[in-house]
Design an enzyme around this catalytic site. Structure first.
Site, short mmCIF file in Angstrom:
data_model
loop_
_atom_site.label_atom_id
_atom_site.label_comp_id
_atom_site.label_asym_id
_atom_site.label_seq_id
_atom_site.Cartn_x
_atom_site.Cartn_y
_atom_site.Cartn_z
N GLY C 147 1.01 -1.05 -0.15
CA GLY C 147 0.15 0.03 -0.14
C GLY C 147 0.82 1.38 0.34
N CYS C 148 0.60 2.17 0.62
CA CYS C 148 1.14 3.36 -0.20
C CYS C 148 1.58 4.26 1.46
CB CYS C 148 0.04 5.39 -0.24
SG CYS C 148 -1.78 4.95 1.02
N TYR C 149 0.82 4.41 2.72
CA TYR C 149 1.62 4.32 3.85
C TYR C 149 3.26 3.17 4.00
CZ TYR C 149 -1.80 8.19 4.64
OH TYR C 149 -2.51 8.73 4.70
N THR C 150 2.02 2.17 3.39
CA THR C 150 3.44 1.06 3.29
C THR C 150 4.73 1.27 3.11
OG1 THR C 150 1.71 -0.43 2.61
CG2 THR C 150 0.91 -0.46 4.82
#
Lengths: 344, 344, 344, 344
Positions: C147-150
């Site tokens: 994912g993006c934050y991840t």
């Protein structure tokens, strides 16, 4: 204290009315209503209002009962019945919607698809743009508050059109509005990621405010006026610029035009006629009831370019409604509206 | 009426002071000064102010002469001499700059590169954050008004730090500020095309507000506190969010923390402690002297996340200065500052 | 040419995949599907794509049938069955959702409320962050795209955590994301007039990306890592800044940290480790698969501040998925992704 | 490979040229120059370019020496001498400035205050708007690349004006441009805090692009055309909407107008004539060489409203310059310019 009630308090115009009326020294907010949020606090819908406007949204009946003046901020078509109730109970009714703005029912049918339920009621309504029709507002109980585009364009053009300084035909109104004009309802068009960095016209030459602008200009001109009106959506929250183009009548000078505007607006609290060389900017009127106007003459083509800037939520909606309330109740017009726009 | 003067009126903090003081019922603006725009009207510099603040910018001497209270919104280093003059003439001096904020001259030397011209003058100054040090402000004439970041972070952390609910070491302050914080001066960083759509930290762990925040927290904790402070620049005009992280002391519960905040802020007009589940947002406090605080406990890691939101130009500068003036002059603290934030 | 299919092509991640794959020299888009817009052209949903991506949205079955690689951009919970079909047909399946990211089914249950339908399928999946786990991706058919934050937080911290240069406990990740991260679906939060000028945290210390970041950091550390993760919503369309705080281990110097990062990322095409004194900015990576990292050491408190910037739609979603596709198909990793970010 | 040089590479147009040429498959950037940043890397000025455009800014002489084609992105008045040098050395010279755009030296004197140093040089120049004057560009060495407003307005009006479908007099061009149009130079107008949330016209009916638009329209009409041109500044980074108003000639139908546009643009790669009911939007063409056009007929007033949208930095500057280079060097016109606009 005037007891004010707001019907449709959780829409943008209603919420702005609440904010401005809260600070009005002669008003207490008696009741507010909302169909979507009945039973909830206004500050639950708008957390910014916490601690100030925590009153609970009730229903229309309560608002009518408890108030001396009822402001209606409803989708078009929903004000007529409410207006009748208010008038019957001898209340002042100020409609921010379009139901009482058009004198000609045919226009209402064509542009809004509705009919006039009670023609005698419409006969009591006044189209309440104070700078243009102040005398007619006094003493009235049924106030048709003008729309946002329909305030900015006429104010930009009024002195020229009324003075016969420009041709009444071939007028172009190119307007640009912030996104609050589209209201609180969600749409792809006003989804942040689609509007940020975007800019486009919409309802080109077919926006409902067209006949209302024409009605006002026709009254000023004393003859029928037709305009081409093109609104655009700005990626900003508030403000409307209307850039208006009209052909100058032969022989009319730049100086005559300027003088006409100065004379026309010399006593108006909320109109700032900018000096030559300045341009109207939405940022300079934000959060206020002001309308700034800048004048420009294209001598190469004989065209007047008159530009107005206003805050669509204030002078274009809630602020003008309060200005009208002040007139109706005999208060100084600027009561509660003497607001300095933030510079940044 | 209190006669107020503003030195440095054409910078952002000065201009915001003028706007707010204009609407203050117990104040008249007696004079304003500007080095860059001496002889020009304030409304020429800020066209939004036309018709309201058309007064001409003079020089410092005139301001001091004509005023009971002098607000100084100057670059650091320029207030000390002016303060001395004002105090000598028995005027109230409210400094929005940093010259009187740091108790320890060594800190001033290290972070600002300046020295204290007159230590006895500094001894008369009070660091004036009303919610934390109200009693010390009363009766003072030399008011060191806190900075923007240095208001938001301490307000978010105060009840927890003072109550010994969190470890005083290892505190992280991650702040995000709108561009008005960078002032009116032009720079590539705040050029529209470079800031729009941008977001980045700056002066990471080396911003001048660090020792000021530490000074406040150390007073509250009763022991030295060191923080890691990282500011970021937001592509918005106003507002600061400070997201503050502190390790919760063993045995302290979420409920104890909430209770401590409720007790601490229960009588504060300008603090809105948000209910559980809500988050502080800069938009909800814009153009007001409010500071919203939301509390969050990460039970997985034993971390308190306290978030404050304020308008850097109001509670972080001009509004707090007026709040301090109200205290000094014995007025109710919210006089002229009872402002409802616009919801949109 | 690789025949690529996109399931969920009309969501933001899917639409971005289409745009990037259109320009990929080794790919042809074989088919796209959309539940909401089946039968409509992609360019009717996204007018920007007119003339380029006019293909008609079909259904999942067509996409699977016609493609060598299937990208799934679906809400969580909807990928597992589709993945099984693709693997059975010996296709490559790249999942942009969360269904295959968490190794521990308990985490999936806790944070997403779902279960693993077929554990043997999950056993075939690889968590595909190329810079950290490149070797494990090669030859795989079931790709769990991060994912993006991840993506941003682990890339900022990886060299320090892997090298044991910081304490694995007490790490703070303060992230700020643009609004595309919230997707195409409408909500009051992402209504233009409510997000413009706003900024606030959300899902404080309870966002679903928390266990995924912890999983990655735990692998790197070789021991369990817990973080406090707080995301914020930026009023910009694209980009994530993750400001990460970790306590430096005793004796570790600033120079050692920098060296560790330089060694770790020296061969990475998409990582730009910025020189000392520079800060990562979302604007500098916009529309690209780059991740910029800036390093800052707070020597006063012994804290590492590592900041990463990436475009959440590219390196945080579609671009990284293509990078993974390139790895799986044995293409140079930057194929189709060698994009210069616009400077303005 | 064509060796391309950019003079004035650190201004916005120059920097955008570098970005686009970097990705052009038939071009290598041979050298760049900058007066302000000589000796510095381009990526020091624009950190977004790090790792891609790290070449060092040299001086004009080096650029001319090393290049087959020289792009000049200079303030007006500075290109004439450079052009002479390039032509003498048999290089292709593409001028993004205004020095060679106006055929009539009197216009140049009146609007730019300059003179033509060498009239024979001007005689070799071609005004290079490919969609309108493609045949005249081929084989030329001195290319006057049109400006931003001067591309959008003529493209919106060309088929109607050329076909005699509208009156050549009384045309109104109301344009709205993003802030990159104002360049990299700092000014209060483009300071973030003053432009964010603002919108206003500027240089009303006196902008320098007026005679250039008139020149193009006059060529198309075969007779002198005068327009009223009013530009506005949008709080966005890129993009221009030109809303153009012209009176439809008696008897001309909506269908005839649409047909004329379809015929005129049917083979144009970069023009997207939108279907009826759609509106041109700057967001849909961002970062591309596209020009979208939407047509609207106000049958109530007999007015054509033709709206064009383009990216002022690409089709309005650097992209069109590359399109012209492609023509001059005999490459397919879309080489290096086949870019899909991001949808968000």
């Amino acid at each position: 204290m005037i007891r004010a009630g707001i019907v449709g308090a959780t829409g943008y115009a209603g919420a702005e009315l609440c904010r401005l009326l809260y600070a009005h020294p002669e008003v207490e907010i008696a009741a507010v209503s909302s169909v979507s949020f009945e039973g909830q606090a206004l500050s639950d819908v708008y957390p910014a209002y916490r601690g100030f406007l925590d009153l609970i949204c009730g229903n229309q009946e309560e608002v009518v009962e408890k108030s001396d003046v009822i402001f209606a901020a409803l989708p078009h078509g929903l004000s007529q019945e409410l207006a009748a109730q208010c008038i019957e109970k001898n209340k002042v009714f100020i409609d921010l919607g379009a139901d009482f703005r058009l004198e000609n029912e045919e226009d209402y049918k064509e542009w809004y698809g509705g009919t006039y339920l009670d023609k005698s009621l419409h006969a009591q309504a006044v189209y309440a743009m104070p700078e243009l029709f102040r005398e007619q507002i006094k003493g009235k109980k049924l106030i048709a508050n003008p729309g946002c585009y329909t305030t900015g364009a006429p104010l930009a053009l009024a002195p020229a059109v009324k003075g016969g300084l420009v041709e009444p035909q071939g007028i172009i109104v190119d307007s640009k509005s912030g996104a609050t004009g589209a209201g609180r309802g969600l749409s792809q068009t006003t989804h942040f990621t689609e509007l940020d960095g975007a800019f486009h016209p919409y309802k080109v030459a077919c926006h409902r405010h067209t006949p209302e602008i024409e009605q006002t200009l026709s009254h000023l001109a004393g003859k029928p006026v037709r305009i081409t009106f093109v609104p655009h959506l700005l990626p900003v929250d508030r403000g409307i610029i209307s850039t208006c183009y009209a052909r100058i009548m032969p022989g009319v000078t730049k100086e005559q035009i300027r003088q006409a505007y100065e004379d026309f607006y010399k006593d108006e609290t909320f109109i700032r006629l900018l000096p030559d060389g300045k341009v109207a900017d939405i940022k300079a009127v934000k959060y206020t009831n002001l309308c700034d106007i800048s004048l420009h003459v294209d001598t190469r083509t004989g065209t007047l370019v008159a530009v107005s800037a206003l805050d669509n939520m204030v002078k274009g909606a809630a602020g003008q409604a309060i200005q009208n309330m002040n007139i109706v109740f005999g208060l100084p017009e600027e009561t509660g509206l003497k607001l300095v726009p933030p510079a940044f």
